[in-house]
Write a protein that holds these residues in place. Sequence first.
Motif, PDB file in Angstrom:
ATOM      1  N   ILE A  16       0.834  -1.211   0.000  1.00 12.37           N
ATOM      2  CA  ILE A  16       0.000   0.000   0.000  1.00 12.37           C
ATOM      3  C   ILE A  16       0.867   1.258   0.000  1.00 12.37           C
ATOM      4  O   ILE A  16       0.598   2.215  -0.732  1.00 12.37           O
ATOM      5  N   LEU A  17       1.921   1.264   0.796  1.00  9.79           N
ATOM      6  CA  LEU A  17       2.811   2.428   0.842  1.00  9.79           C
ATOM      7  C   LEU A  17       3.496   2.649  -0.510  1.00  9.79           C
ATOM      8  O   LEU A  17       3.647   3.797  -0.954  1.00  9.79           O
ATOM      9  N   ILE A  18       3.900   1.573  -1.168  1.00 10.90           N
ATOM     10  CA  ILE A  18       4.530   1.707  -2.487  1.00 10.90           C
ATOM     11  C   ILE A  18       3.554   2.319  -3.493  1.00 10.90           C
ATOM     12  O   ILE A  18       3.905   3.227  -4.259  1.00 10.90           O
ATOM     13  N   VAL A  19       2.306   1.853  -3.477  1.00 12.73           N
ATOM     14  CA  VAL A  19       1.306   2.391  -4.403  1.00 12.73           C
ATOM     15  C   VAL A  19       1.018   3.856  -4.091  1.00 12.73           C
ATOM     16  O   VAL A  19       0.899   4.688  -5.012  1.00 12.73           O
ATOM     17  N   ILE A  20       0.904   4.195  -2.804  1.00 12.44           N
ATOM     18  CA  ILE A  20       0.659   5.589  -2.417  1.00 12.44           C
ATOM     19  C   ILE A  20       1.777   6.488  -2.948  1.00 12.44           C
ATOM     20  O   ILE A  20       1.522   7.567  -3.506  1.00 12.44           O
ATOM     21  N   THR A  21       3.012   6.046  -2.801  1.00  8.56           N
ATOM     22  CA  THR A  21       4.151   6.839  -3.265  1.00  8.56           C
ATOM     23  C   THR A  21       4.146   6.990  -4.776  1.00  8.56           C
ATOM     24  O   THR A  21       4.345   8.091  -5.311  1.00  8.56           O
ATOM     25  N   LEU A  22       3.908   5.886  -5.472  1.00  6.02           N
ATOM     26  CA  LEU A  22       3.911   5.932  -6.933  1.00  6.02           C
ATOM     27  C   LEU A  22       2.813   6.839  -7.472  1.00  6.02           C
ATOM     28  O   LEU A  22       3.064   7.679  -8.349  1.00  6.02           O
ATOM     29  N   VAL A  23       1.595   6.689  -6.957  1.00  2.96           N
ATOM     30  CA  VAL A  23       0.489   7.482  -7.487  1.00  2.96           C
ATOM     31  C   VAL A  23       0.672   8.959  -7.160  1.00  2.96           C
ATOM     32  O   VAL A  23       0.288   9.838  -7.947  1.00  2.96           O
ATOM     33  N   ARG A  69       1.065  12.707   6.143  1.00  6.18           N
ATOM     34  CA  ARG A  69       0.536  13.110   7.448  1.00  6.18           C
ATOM     35  C   ARG A  69      -0.983  13.232   7.407  1.00  6.18           C
ATOM     36  O   ARG A  69      -1.670  12.844   8.356  1.00  6.18           O
ATOM     37  N   GLY A  70      -1.507  13.743   6.290  1.00  4.64           N
ATOM     38  CA  GLY A  70      -2.956  13.823   6.149  1.00  4.64           C
ATOM     39  C   GLY A  70      -3.599  12.450   6.122  1.00  4.64           C
ATOM     40  O   GLY A  70      -4.634  12.223   6.754  1.00  4.64           O
ATOM     41  N   LEU A  71      -2.973  11.514   5.396  1.00  2.37           N
ATOM     42  CA  LEU A  71      -3.511  10.154   5.348  1.00  2.37           C
ATOM     43  C   LEU A  71      -3.538   9.513   6.729  1.00  2.37           C
ATOM     44  O   LEU A  71      -4.472   8.775   7.068  1.00  2.37           O
ATOM     45  N   ALA A  72      -2.515   9.784   7.523  1.00  5.24           N
ATOM     46  CA  ALA A  72      -2.469   9.225   8.871  1.00  5.24           C
ATOM     47  C   ALA A  72      -3.631   9.705   9.723  1.00  5.24           C
ATOM     48  O   ALA A  72      -4.040   9.031  10.675  1.00  5.24           O
ATOM     49  N   HIS A  73      -4.195  10.865   9.375  1.00  6.30           N
ATOM     50  CA  HIS A  73      -5.344  11.420  10.109  1.00  6.30           C
ATOM     51  C   HIS A  73      -6.654  11.248   9.333  1.00  6.30           C
ATOM     52  O   HIS A  73      -7.660  11.868   9.667  1.00  6.30           O
ATOM     53  N   GLY A  74      -6.619  10.434   8.272  1.00 10.61           N
ATOM     54  CA  GLY A  74      -7.830  10.193   7.493  1.00 10.61           C
ATOM     55  C   GLY A  74      -8.187  11.313   6.541  1.00 10.61           C
ATOM     56  O   GLY A  74      -9.327  11.382   6.060  1.00 10.61           O
TER      57      GLY A  74
END
Length: 305
Positions: A16-23, A69-74
């Motif tokens: 999931i982290l890899i996809v988040i970074t790529l996108v 950071r935003g993702l960590a807070h939804g």
Amino acid sequence: MTRAVLTRVIRSLTAILIVITLVFFVTRLTGDPVRAFVPENAPPEIADHYRHLFGLDAPLWQQYLLYLRGLAHGDFGTSYFDADGALHIVVRSIPATLQIAIPAFLVSTAVGLAVGILAAAHSSGHLGRIISSTAIGFAALPNFVIGIILILVLGVKLQWFPTTGNTTAASIVMPTLTMALPPAAILARVTQTSMIEALALPCVAHARAVHVSRRRQILAHALPNAARPILTIVGFDFAYLVAGSSIVEVLFGWPGIGALLVRASQQNDYAVVQCVVVLVTVSVVIVHALTDLSYRLVDPRLRSS
């Protein structure tokens, strides 16, 4: 079992982290979203104002850290065009996608299993060869080709179903069939191959020798031994139906997350594109993880190891 679950969770989070970074970084290569709503003849100060307002003037690494950071807070960010939270926009479109994805999954699974088992039971006859050839043909057809054929025949020629929109209950039929037929054909081929191998196992031969009924030989003895590859395809099918609905939704004017992703991509609406991709990725990873763990439920050898 606990170790296997923890290992799968770590692998899933990494994916999931890899996809988040790529996108995140790929969307930045598609163009400037400010240019989509600021006129070309507008003063540069206006475009600079909106870039600063959206935080697009900050260095990429800083934007990326703020996004994480935003993702960590939804917080998935705000759409540049709807002035609404990206997550709220995407969530509104999910029920429409599930309206066709869930029926398509149920249809493809039921038809694929039934046809595959039937083909395996008659593998040496004409029926098995006909089913196998037909399944290969449907598996090779892109879903948009199937959709166009259904629109021309069932929608235009026979006028049985509406060709676009989701205004009536009948509107769901053609999108569902368009999404269900290719994965059903693939599942039928895998089921046929796995069942032919399972029907040749000693346990099935023993059941046949003691005069167990043909139906019980297939369902009680052969099918459990053929379950692992079938479960794999079923898991991939569900992930495909959720993640691969864009073409079908655009073709039939269906207001789901697939059509939303296409529209947001055309507008370079970073937040919405990223939100759709992240949520789809999470759902696909969860389905694959559950499929992987389900192997231990159907195969006692994996549980013991």
